[in-house]
Design a protein around this motif. Structure first.
Motif, PDB file in Angstrom:
ATOM      1  N   TYR A  20      25.047  61.249  41.660  1.00  0.00           N
ATOM      2  CA  TYR A  20      25.948  61.421  40.503  1.00  0.00           C
ATOM      3  C   TYR A  20      26.547  60.083  40.077  1.00  0.00           C
ATOM      4  O   TYR A  20      26.618  59.791  38.879  1.00  0.00           O
ATOM      5  CB  TYR A  20      27.071  62.414  40.820  1.00  0.00           C
ATOM      6  N   HIS A  24      26.066  58.425  36.457  1.00  0.00           N
ATOM      7  CA  HIS A  24      27.228  58.077  35.628  1.00  0.00           C
ATOM      8  C   HIS A  24      27.213  56.592  35.263  1.00  0.00           C
ATOM      9  O   HIS A  24      27.528  56.235  34.120  1.00  0.00           O
ATOM     10  CB  HIS A  24      28.525  58.468  36.325  1.00  0.00           C
ATOM     11  N   LEU A  58      27.143  66.638  30.980  1.00  0.00           N
ATOM     12  CA  LEU A  58      28.473  66.531  31.597  1.00  0.00           C
ATOM     13  C   LEU A  58      29.144  67.888  31.735  1.00  0.00           C
ATOM     14  O   LEU A  58      29.821  68.148  32.737  1.00  0.00           O
ATOM     15  CB  LEU A  58      29.339  65.557  30.794  1.00  0.00           C
ATOM     16  N   LEU A  95      32.476  61.088  29.598  1.00  0.00           N
ATOM     17  CA  LEU A  95      31.821  60.593  30.813  1.00  0.00           C
ATOM     18  C   LEU A  95      32.850  60.159  31.846  1.00  0.00           C
ATOM     19  O   LEU A  95      32.772  60.527  33.019  1.00  0.00           O
ATOM     20  CB  LEU A  95      30.886  59.429  30.463  1.00  0.00           C
ATOM     21  N   ARG A  99      33.442  61.665  35.524  1.00  0.00           N
ATOM     22  CA  ARG A  99      33.326  60.789  36.697  1.00  0.00           C
ATOM     23  C   ARG A  99      34.572  60.915  37.584  1.00  0.00           C
ATOM     24  O   ARG A  99      34.463  61.014  38.811  1.00  0.00           O
ATOM     25  CB  ARG A  99      33.130  59.342  36.257  1.00  0.00           C
TER      26      ARG A  99
END
Length: 161
Positions: A20, A24, A58, A95, A99
């Motif tokens: 991940y 990202h 997302l 994003l 994150r």
């Protein structure tokens, strides 16, 4: 659960969260290099735009985190495919928010979260399985976004050409 299986589960989660983080980071780099007029561009009518792919990716990640941690989710998958008119800044903020959720969740996930079978769209799976499956889904769409960026930049009328 034995000590060995607990260690294996911990290592699996570490690898999944590394995936991940890599996704990202690459999405962030992609957005930094994407021309602002490329967010809604589609090479053909039956393709998704960068805004749609990023919004969908997302949202799916956040939904999986919610399912795994037992939180309620109100995701509208069909709405994700209507994403249009989002600026690069808005996409970046989405994003960055996602994150942060992953960074927070990583330290809060327990073995119980990972082993508990939870339904997502009426299919019960373990939390770990949902995370692994979704990490693959995110990588898949990352590849599509990178290809979309390259196609956009290769167009003769594109500012990136």
């Amino acid at each position: 659960m034995t000590e060995a299986s607990g260690s294996l589960t911990t290592e699996a989660v570490q690898v999944v969260f590394e995936i991940y983080a890599m996704v990202h980071d690459r999405l962030d780099a992609l957005l930094a290099a994407l021309p602002s007029d490329a967010t809604d561009w589609r090479p053909t009518d039956d393709c998704n735009s960068a805004a749609v792919l990023l919004t969908h990716t997302l949202a799916a990640e956040r939904e999986v985190l919610s399912v795994v941690t037992g939180e309620r989710t109100t995701r509208s998958r069909s709405d994700e495919f209507e994403a249009k008119g989002l600026s690069l800044q808005e996409l970046r903020e989405d994003l960055y928010a996602t994150r942060r959720q992953f960074e927070m969740a990583r330290s809060l996930l327990t073995t119980e979260h990972l082993l508990r079978r939870t339904a997502r769209r009426d299919t019960p799976q373990s939390g770990l399985r949902w995370l692994v499956w979704n990490a693959g889904h995110s990588r898949e769409h990352l590849g599509q976004l990178e290809l979309l960026r390259d196609l956009f930049k290769a167009m003769p009328s594109s500012p990136g050409a």
